[in-house]
Write a protein that holds these residues in place. Structure first.
Motif, PDB file in Angstrom:
ATOM      1  N   ARG A  76      88.611 103.804  45.100  1.00 13.97           N
ATOM      2  CA  ARG A  76      88.805 104.955  46.322  1.00 13.97           C
ATOM      3  C   ARG A  76      87.418 105.910  46.066  1.00 13.97           C
ATOM      4  N   ALA A  77      88.348 106.744  44.683  1.00 15.47           N
ATOM      5  CA  ALA A  77      87.204 107.792  44.085  1.00 15.47           C
ATOM      6  C   ALA A  77      86.415 107.747  43.764  1.00 15.47           C
ATOM      7  N   LEU A  78      86.030 106.629  43.373  1.00 12.32           N
ATOM      8  CA  LEU A  78      84.581 105.928  42.486  1.00 12.32           C
ATOM      9  C   LEU A  78      83.868 106.308  44.280  1.00 12.32           C
ATOM     10  N   THR A  79      84.437 105.475  45.118  1.00 12.67           N
ATOM     11  CA  THR A  79      83.504 105.097  46.334  1.00 12.67           C
ATOM     12  C   THR A  79      82.905 106.412  46.976  1.00 12.67           C
ATOM     13  N   GLY A  80      84.304 107.370  46.875  1.00 13.83           N
ATOM     14  CA  GLY A  80      83.783 108.718  47.942  1.00 13.83           C
ATOM     15  C   GLY A  80      82.423 109.418  46.697  1.00 13.83           C
ATOM     16  N   LEU A  81      82.575 109.447  45.670  1.00 20.35           N
ATOM     17  CA  LEU A  81      81.465 109.492  45.055  1.00 20.35           C
ATOM     18  C   LEU A  81      79.959 109.591  44.875  1.00 20.35           C
ATOM     19  N   ALA A  82      80.095 108.237  44.830  1.00 17.60           N
ATOM     20  CA  ALA A  82      78.813 107.174  45.459  1.00 17.60           C
ATOM     21  C   ALA A  82      78.473 107.634  46.596  1.00 17.60           C
ATOM     22  N   ALA A  83      79.509 108.027  47.497  1.00 20.65           N
ATOM     23  CA  ALA A  83      78.670 107.692  49.189  1.00 20.65           C
ATOM     24  C   ALA A  83      78.355 109.157  49.505  1.00 20.65           C
ATOM     25  N   ALA A  84      78.532 109.821  48.807  1.00 23.97           N
ATOM     26  CA  ALA A  84      78.345 111.450  48.357  1.00 23.97           C
ATOM     27  C   ALA A  84      76.650 111.901  48.355  1.00 23.97           C
ATOM     28  N   ALA A  85      76.003 110.424  47.017  1.00 25.18           N
ATOM     29  CA  ALA A  85      75.589 110.488  46.391  1.00 25.18           C
ATOM     30  C   ALA A  85      74.317 109.166  47.522  1.00 25.18           C
ATOM     31  N   ARG A  86      74.244 109.962  48.206  1.00 27.08           N
ATOM     32  CA  ARG A  86      73.609 108.458  49.457  1.00 27.08           C
ATOM     33  C   ARG A  86      72.234 109.046  49.830  1.00 27.08           C
ATOM     34  N   PRO A  87      70.946 107.980  49.934  1.00 27.41           N
ATOM     35  CA  PRO A  87      69.597 109.116  49.533  1.00 27.41           C
ATOM     36  C   PRO A  87      69.730 109.914  50.309  1.00 27.41           C
ATOM     37  N   GLN A  88      68.691 111.439  49.573  1.00 28.27           N
ATOM     38  CA  GLN A  88      68.461 112.262  51.011  1.00 28.27           C
ATOM     39  C   GLN A  88      66.706 112.377  50.623  1.00 28.27           C
ATOM     40  N   ALA A  89      66.165 112.955  51.184  1.00 24.66           N
ATOM     41  CA  ALA A  89      64.938 113.778  51.632  1.00 24.66           C
ATOM     42  C   ALA A  89      64.845 115.022  52.242  1.00 24.66           C
ATOM     43  N   PRO A  90      64.186 115.654  51.195  1.00 24.22           N
ATOM     44  CA  PRO A  90      62.810 114.828  50.607  1.00 24.22           C
ATOM     45  C   PRO A  90      64.063 115.434  49.127  1.00 24.22           C
ATOM     46  N   VAL A  91      63.938 115.520  48.141  1.00 21.16           N
ATOM     47  CA  VAL A  91      64.662 115.051  47.202  1.00 21.16           C
ATOM     48  C   VAL A  91      63.869 115.356  45.660  1.00 21.16           C
ATOM     49  N   ARG A  92      63.889 116.328  44.821  1.00 24.65           N
ATOM     50  CA  ARG A  92      63.330 116.295  43.971  1.00 24.65           C
ATOM     51  C   ARG A  92      63.381 115.662  42.089  1.00 24.65           C
ATOM     52  N   ARG A  93      63.499 116.769  41.127  1.00 21.44           N
ATOM     53  CA  ARG A  93      63.396 115.934  40.354  1.00 21.44           C
ATOM     54  C   ARG A  93      63.614 114.379  40.078  1.00 21.44           C
ATOM     55  N   PRO A  94      62.220 114.090  40.007  1.00 23.49           N
ATOM     56  CA  PRO A  94      62.543 112.511  39.764  1.00 23.49           C
ATOM     57  C   PRO A  94      61.736 112.469  38.151  1.00 23.49           C
ATOM     58  N   TYR A  95      61.588 113.606  36.998  1.00 27.90           N
ATOM     59  CA  TYR A  95      61.454 113.686  35.627  1.00 27.90           C
ATOM     60  C   TYR A  95      63.439 113.956  35.351  1.00 27.90           C
ATOM     61  N   ALA A  96      64.295 113.776  35.962  1.00 24.69           N
ATOM     62  CA  ALA A  96      65.882 114.549  35.739  1.00 24.69           C
ATOM     63  C   ALA A  96      66.128 112.754  36.065  1.00 24.69           C
ATOM     64  N   LEU A  97      66.226 111.975  36.413  1.00 21.86           N
ATOM     65  CA  LEU A  97      66.719 111.241  36.963  1.00 21.86           C
ATOM     66  C   LEU A  97      65.706 110.016  36.285  1.00 21.86           C
ATOM     67  N   LEU A  98      64.192 110.036  35.356  1.00 21.29           N
ATOM     68  CA  LEU A  98      63.972 109.064  34.988  1.00 21.29           C
ATOM     69  C   LEU A  98      64.934 109.443  33.256  1.00 21.29           C
ATOM     70  N   ALA A  99      64.789 110.904  32.574  1.00 25.48           N
ATOM     71  CA  ALA A  99      65.262 110.683  32.087  1.00 25.48           C
ATOM     72  C   ALA A  99      66.552 110.281  31.555  1.00 25.48           C
ATOM     73  N   GLY A 100      67.276 110.622  33.207  1.00 20.51           N
ATOM     74  CA  GLY A 100      68.683 109.861  32.717  1.00 20.51           C
ATOM     75  C   GLY A 100      68.712 108.216  32.701  1.00 20.51           C
ATOM     76  N   VAL A 101      67.987 107.587  33.996  1.00 21.64           N
ATOM     77  CA  VAL A 101      67.866 106.525  33.030  1.00 21.64           C
ATOM     78  C   VAL A 101      67.793 106.343  32.447  1.00 21.64           C
ATOM     79  N   ALA A 102      66.563 106.394  31.310  1.00 19.40           N
ATOM     80  CA  ALA A 102      66.426 106.120  29.879  1.00 19.40           C
ATOM     81  C   ALA A 102      67.930 106.363  28.715  1.00 19.40           C
ATOM     82  N   CYS A 103      68.460 107.637  29.633  1.00 22.06           N
ATOM     83  CA  CYS A 103      69.424 107.806  28.212  1.00 22.06           C
ATOM     84  C   CYS A 103      70.756 107.090  28.407  1.00 22.06           C
ATOM     85  N   THR A 104      70.422 106.491  29.742  1.00 26.67           N
ATOM     86  CA  THR A 104      71.976 105.447  29.882  1.00 26.67           C
ATOM     87  C   THR A 104      71.557 103.948  29.153  1.00 26.67           C
ATOM     88  N   VAL A 105      70.123 104.090  29.665  1.00 27.77           N
ATOM     89  CA  VAL A 105      69.915 101.904  29.107  1.00 27.77           C
ATOM     90  C   VAL A 105      69.925 102.030  27.805  1.00 27.77           C
TER      91      VAL A 105
END
Length: 451
Positions: free
Chosen positions: A370-399
């Motif tokens: 339930r706690a994780l579901t709440g955190l994920a709901a808080a990260a729903r898509p928002q517009a406009p959103v910047r920091r694409p490089y942070a997201l790309l780096a995050g995906v690379a660092c986790t993969v």
């Protein structure tokens, strides 16, 4: 209560496919798990598919990841198309925000599970546990992780994959499949380590075929055209049979140690054929199963499986380790020869004990879920959103650490790799980094003060 409409029936069927896929993965892993206690007290896990070779045929029933990627593609296509429509109404949507929300939903449960697993291994290591045993335990805890980096990368590529589908339709599926065939030919040719690196592309290409078919399904390309589903099912099955009978490919759809050619490491053209066959069967079965799911009573039975699918997938090997410690280390479990008639006769008992343990674990994990579901709901898509490089780096660092753990386990030498742990933590942190919010009121105040 009124019966659900066609769209609701389709969504229910998609949830059913995902839930059944995960359930069969769990049962398959439990079924082939073999434990042997030696006179010196050590426990080993012989590989059933290599020890009892006829069991490789069982993988035809338990390799159902094509079903999961098909359902994932359908759900992603529906979500992304809604996001595009909402963005158009607002004057522009953000691909970065959508991808971030999908990544958070995938990585939050994985991060929580990884934290518990690493903490447990760390405590056991500090208590003086045998490094070899910890290596085996760490591998068992991370063996299912191969799916996470693949699905994460394909999900991140959804905007481009969906655009390709919208432009070329089923031709985009054919293009991915053709690229996968070329990659497999290069990999089979051998001759250098670079061939192996090229071969790893099929982790994305082969599974993206099923994902792209999900787009086509969601886009209505199979609606009222059962012949297309039958063509995929029949053509894929015939292709798989021919490749196994006359080609270098084994029948096993799971990696077997010692085989020169594997259908899964990386996915081969034979696996591609199986993807087409299984996806075709799912599409053929869609209409009759959707009608069955109009029953609210049946849906109330099926729905919890879909909701718990990620938890099932991540945590299903924990009961194996607990039962092994409780019954094998204490010499309470019967130990007939692996693959013997008596061994198979005990399998239902083994599965029942593991199922009871997993149900208890799921109940204990409910508050965390339930706690994780709440955190994920808080990260729903928002517009406009910047920091694409942070997201790309995050995906690379986790993969990278996820792929490493999937192949070597959490602690291959008895101790988790600090570099992998730090890279994963950094990647999750970058993805969870909240997007900057526009503050027009504050901007106006600053402009007025400066003016």
């Amino acid at each position: 209560m009124p019966a659900p409409g066609p769209d609701a029936n389709r969504a229910r069927y998609v949830d059913l496919l995902r839930g059944v896929a995960i359930l069969l993965v769990v049962l398959g892993h439990w079924l082939i798990t073999a434990l042997v206690r030696h006179p010196d007290g050590t426990i080993t896990a012989p590989e059933l598919l290599a020890t009892v070779r006829w069991t490789q045929w069982l993988t035809l029933g338990f390799q159902i990841m094509p079903m999961f990627f098909l359902a994932g593609g359908y759900a992603a296509g529906a979500s992304w198309s809604r996001h595009l429509a909402d963005g158009a109404a607002r004057g522009g949507g953000s691909a970065v925000g959508w991808v971030r929300a999908r990544a958070v939903r995938l990585l939050l449960p994985a991060a929580a599970y990884t934290g518990f697993a690493l903490a447990g291994l760390g405590v056991a290591r500090a208590a003086g546990a045998d490094p070899g045993l910890l290596g085996m335990v760490g591998w068992a805890l991370a063996m299912q992780f191969w799916f996470l980096p693949v699905y994460l990368v394909i999900s991140a590529a959804t905007p481009w994959l969906y655009a390709a589908y919208r432009r070329w339709g089923l031709g985009s599926v054919a293009a991915l499949g053709g690229a996968a065939v070329i990659v497999d030919v290069i990999d089979l040719a051998g001759g250098g380590s670079w061939h192996r690196w090229v071969g790893t592309l099929n982790y994305l290409l082969v599974w993206a075929v099923a994902y792209q078919l999900g787009f086509a399904w969601q886009g209505g390309q199979f609606t009222g055209r059962p012949c297309l589903g039958w063509a995929l099912a029949g053509g894929g099955a015939a292709g798989f049979a021919l490749l196994v009978a006359y080609g270098p490919f084994p029948v096993s759809l799971i990696l077997v140690t010692g085989e020169e050619v594997s259908n899964t490491d990386p996915p081969s053209v034979a696996m591609l054929a199986w993807v087409l066959a299984q996806c075709g069967l799912c599409l053929v079965a869609a209409r009759p199963v959707e009608r069955l799911l109009r029953s609210e009573r049946l849906w109330r039975t099926v729905r919890p499986l879909g909701r718990a699918s990620m938890t099932l997938y991540l945590w299903h090997m924990v009961p194996v380790l607990v039962v092994a410690a409780a019954f094998y280390l204490t010499d309470l479990a019967p130990e007939p020869a692996v693959g013997s008639g008596a061994w198979w006769a005990w399998r239902p008992v083994w599965l029942a004990v593991l199922a009871a343990g997993l149900l208890g674990l799921l109940a204990a994990l409910r508050p965390l879920g339930r706690a994780l579901t709440g955190l994920a709901a808080a990260a729903r898509p928002q517009a406009p959103v910047r920091r694409p490089y942070a997201l790309l780096a995050g995906v690379a660092c986790t993969v990278v650490p996820l792929a490493t753990w999937a192949t070597r386990g959490f602690a291959p030498d008895g101790t988790p790799s600090p570099a992998a742990v730090m890279a994963f933590a950094a990647g999750v942190g970058l993805i969870l980094l909240p997007p900057p919010q526009h503050r027009p009121a504050r901007a106006a105040e600053e402009a007025q003060a400066g003016g």
